[in-house]
Design a protein around this motif. Structure first.
Motif, PDB file in Angstrom:
ATOM      1  N   PHE A   1       0.823  -1.217   0.000  1.00  0.00           N
ATOM      2  CA  PHE A   1       0.000   0.000   0.000  1.00  0.00           C
ATOM      3  C   PHE A   1       0.856   1.264   0.000  1.00  0.00           C
ATOM      4  O   PHE A   1       0.482   2.266  -0.617  1.00  0.00           O
ATOM      5  CB  PHE A   1      -0.992  -0.014   1.174  1.00  0.00           C
ATOM      6  CG  PHE A   1      -2.222  -0.837   0.886  1.00  0.00           C
ATOM      7  CD1 PHE A   1      -3.249  -0.314   0.102  1.00  0.00           C
ATOM      8  CD2 PHE A   1      -2.345  -2.135   1.348  1.00  0.00           C
ATOM      9  CE1 PHE A   1      -4.379  -1.066  -0.198  1.00  0.00           C
ATOM     10  CE2 PHE A   1      -3.464  -2.902   1.056  1.00  0.00           C
ATOM     11  CZ  PHE A   1      -4.493  -2.371   0.274  1.00  0.00           C
ATOM     12  N   ASP A   2       2.018   1.213   0.665  1.00  0.00           N
ATOM     13  CA  ASP A   2       2.931   2.368   0.620  1.00  0.00           C
ATOM     14  C   ASP A   2       3.409   2.615  -0.813  1.00  0.00           C
ATOM     15  O   ASP A   2       3.459   3.765  -1.273  1.00  0.00           O
ATOM     16  CB  ASP A   2       4.141   2.144   1.543  1.00  0.00           C
ATOM     17  CG  ASP A   2       3.773   2.272   3.024  1.00  0.00           C
ATOM     18  OD1 ASP A   2       2.657   2.750   3.321  1.00  0.00           O
ATOM     19  OD2 ASP A   2       4.601   1.873   3.875  1.00  0.00           O
ATOM     20  N   ALA A   3       3.747   1.522  -1.529  1.00  0.00           N
ATOM     21  CA  ALA A   3       4.194   1.651  -2.928  1.00  0.00           C
ATOM     22  C   ALA A   3       3.060   2.175  -3.814  1.00  0.00           C
ATOM     23  O   ALA A   3       3.274   2.986  -4.717  1.00  0.00           O
ATOM     24  CB  ALA A   3       4.694   0.300  -3.443  1.00  0.00           C
ATOM     25  N   LEU A   4       1.840   1.720  -3.531  1.00  0.00           N
ATOM     26  CA  LEU A   4       0.665   2.198  -4.289  1.00  0.00           C
ATOM     27  C   LEU A   4       0.525   3.715  -4.124  1.00  0.00           C
ATOM     28  O   LEU A   4       0.310   4.448  -5.100  1.00  0.00           O
ATOM     29  CB  LEU A   4      -0.598   1.492  -3.790  1.00  0.00           C
ATOM     30  CG  LEU A   4      -1.927   2.012  -4.349  1.00  0.00           C
ATOM     31  CD1 LEU A   4      -2.073   1.652  -5.828  1.00  0.00           C
ATOM     32  CD2 LEU A   4      -3.105   1.451  -3.570  1.00  0.00           C
ATOM     33  N   LYS A   5       0.673   4.176  -2.875  1.00  0.00           N
ATOM     34  CA  LYS A   5       0.537   5.614  -2.605  1.00  0.00           C
ATOM     35  C   LYS A   5       1.630   6.434  -3.305  1.00  0.00           C
ATOM     36  O   LYS A   5       1.440   7.608  -3.590  1.00  0.00           O
ATOM     37  CB  LYS A   5       0.560   5.871  -1.088  1.00  0.00           C
ATOM     38  CG  LYS A   5      -0.706   5.378  -0.379  1.00  0.00           C
ATOM     39  CD  LYS A   5      -0.558   5.421   1.142  1.00  0.00           C
ATOM     40  CE  LYS A   5      -1.742   4.742   1.812  1.00  0.00           C
ATOM     41  NZ  LYS A   5      -1.575   4.626   3.277  1.00  0.00           N
ATOM     42  N   GLU A   6       2.771   5.766  -3.571  1.00  0.00           N
ATOM     43  CA  GLU A   6       3.868   6.438  -4.287  1.00  0.00           C
ATOM     44  C   GLU A   6       3.670   6.370  -5.802  1.00  0.00           C
ATOM     45  O   GLU A   6       4.510   6.849  -6.559  1.00  0.00           O
ATOM     46  CB  GLU A   6       5.220   5.795  -3.924  1.00  0.00           C
ATOM     47  CG  GLU A   6       5.618   5.919  -2.459  1.00  0.00           C
ATOM     48  CD  GLU A   6       5.783   7.365  -2.018  1.00  0.00           C
ATOM     49  OE1 GLU A   6       6.409   8.132  -2.771  1.00  0.00           O
ATOM     50  OE2 GLU A   6       5.271   7.719  -0.937  1.00  0.00           O
ATOM     51  N   GLY A   7       2.591   5.712  -6.244  1.00  0.00           N
ATOM     52  CA  GLY A   7       2.292   5.646  -7.674  1.00  0.00           C
ATOM     53  C   GLY A   7       2.893   4.457  -8.407  1.00  0.00           C
ATOM     54  O   GLY A   7       2.980   4.458  -9.644  1.00  0.00           O
ATOM     55  N   ASP A   8       3.314   3.415  -7.670  1.00  0.00           N
ATOM     56  CA  ASP A   8       3.923   2.246  -8.308  1.00  0.00           C
ATOM     57  C   ASP A   8       2.882   1.421  -9.067  1.00  0.00           C
ATOM     58  O   ASP A   8       1.858   1.019  -8.507  1.00  0.00           O
ATOM     59  CB  ASP A   8       4.611   1.387  -7.239  1.00  0.00           C
ATOM     60  CG  ASP A   8       5.245   0.135  -7.835  1.00  0.00           C
ATOM     61  OD1 ASP A   8       5.959   0.258  -8.850  1.00  0.00           O
ATOM     62  OD2 ASP A   8       5.012  -0.965  -7.307  1.00  0.00           O
ATOM     63  N   ALA A   9       3.157   1.157 -10.344  1.00  0.00           N
ATOM     64  CA  ALA A   9       2.203   0.447 -11.210  1.00  0.00           C
ATOM     65  C   ALA A   9       2.025  -1.015 -10.796  1.00  0.00           C
ATOM     66  O   ALA A   9       0.926  -1.572 -10.868  1.00  0.00           O
ATOM     67  CB  ALA A   9       2.662   0.534 -12.661  1.00  0.00           C
TER      68      ALA A   9
END
Length: 309
Positions: free
Chosen positions: A219-227
């Motif tokens: 979820f942290d990576a998602l918030k950073e915009g990770d595809a």
């Protein structure tokens, strides 16, 4: 003033709350769960702790409406537990034993159902009578409230949402012994599993590579915009959202409350679950609201207290 106690028995600690019958939490504390010797000390320890608290506060028995207890196992309507995974109990008549130990009225239920009841009474579902609560932690727990009462069922296993089959093709086994359970995709461990499977599929760049893969990291990576993280969360959301749509058509909730450690991801988690819920939901369920749980670790003691009331 009238009082009641809410008791939430966990594998490590027992959480206890002293409430007024109006729903004010006056005090909360914990004692160790002594699971040795088949957990024979657990209920006597709880009874002693309650009696000490009543002495300390000068509360007479006549002022206490009773004790509600949440247990991490299926609980029959008469307060009988056939078996627990992590307390050491086999067959146990919980309400009868506790009544004998304290001389007070006792009611017992499954811990996830108690958490749901707590959120309905004092938390995110306040004012609602029909509710589904999902707790996304190491596993997936659930509690279903219908007309203000927890759905227990004939084996005390009502609301075991984590073991709803969501994938007929799955070959790996869930902890329960079946395959394709929701818990294998929507729990913290399930999300890590989806992430590992996705990362093995190709070598798309992602901050998740080379680090410890946890639900929080996804979820942290998602918030950073990770595809790549977005693909993982889409898959998680589709499993959970579609499962909740299927359950909603049976129980018709006004609100679905999501709690547990994974829910700390916040509102972004709800977006993905809601999207897939609406994709499959029956037209009458389309206005079901999704909210994050509010009571945290207090949900169990709140619901247990409400059960006795």
């Amino acid at each position: 003033m009238k009082y009641c106690f809410g008791v939430d028995i966990g594998g490590t600690t027992v959480k206890i709350g002293l409430f007024t019958t109006e729903g004010e939490l006056l005090e909360k504390w914990e004692i160790k769960t002594r699971t040795e010797n088949h957990g024979e000390a657990i209920l006597p320890d709880v009874a002693e702790s309650l009696q000490n608290k009543m002495q300390e506060k000068n509360i007479r028995k006549s002022e206490v409406d009773g004790i509600g207890i949440g247990i991490p196992a299926p609980v029959m309507e008469d307060g009988v537990v056939q078996k627990t995974a992590n307390l050491g109990w086999g067959y146990k008549e919980v309400t009868r034993e506790m009544k004998e130990l304290t001389g007070l009225p006792v009611a017992a239920g499954n811990d996830a159902n108690m958490a749901a009841l707590g959120e309905m009474w004092l938390g995110a579902g306040k004012g609602q009578k029909n509710m589904i609560m999902v707790t996304l932690g190491t596993g997936v727990g659930g509690g279903i409230i219908v007309n203000g009462k927890p759905l227990a069922g004939s084996h005390g296993a009502g609301g075991e949402i984590g073991h709803f089959c969501v994938n007929e093709e799955e070959t790996e086994t869930c902890g329960c012994g079946n395959t394709g359970c929701l818990e294998q995709y929507a729990s913290a461990t399930g999300i890590s599993r989806l992430a590992r499977r996705r990362l093995e599929r190709d070598d798309s760049p992602s901050p998740l590579r080379g680090s410890e893969i946890s639900a929080k990291a996804v979820f942290d990576a998602l918030k950073e915009g990770d595809a790549v993280a977005k693909e993982i969360v889409e898959e998680f959301g589709s499993y959970l959202g579609h499962a909740l749509a299927a359950i909603a058509v049976i129980t018709d909730p006004s609100v679905i409350v999501i709690g547990g450690g994974v829910s700390k991801a916040g509102e972004i988690l709800l977006e993905y679950v809601e999207k897939y819920f609406h994709e499959k939901a029956f037209f009458a369920n389309q206005d079901t609201r999704f909210v994050l749980a509010q009571l945290g670790n207090d949900a169990g003691i709140c619901g247990a207290a409400k059960l006795i009331l």
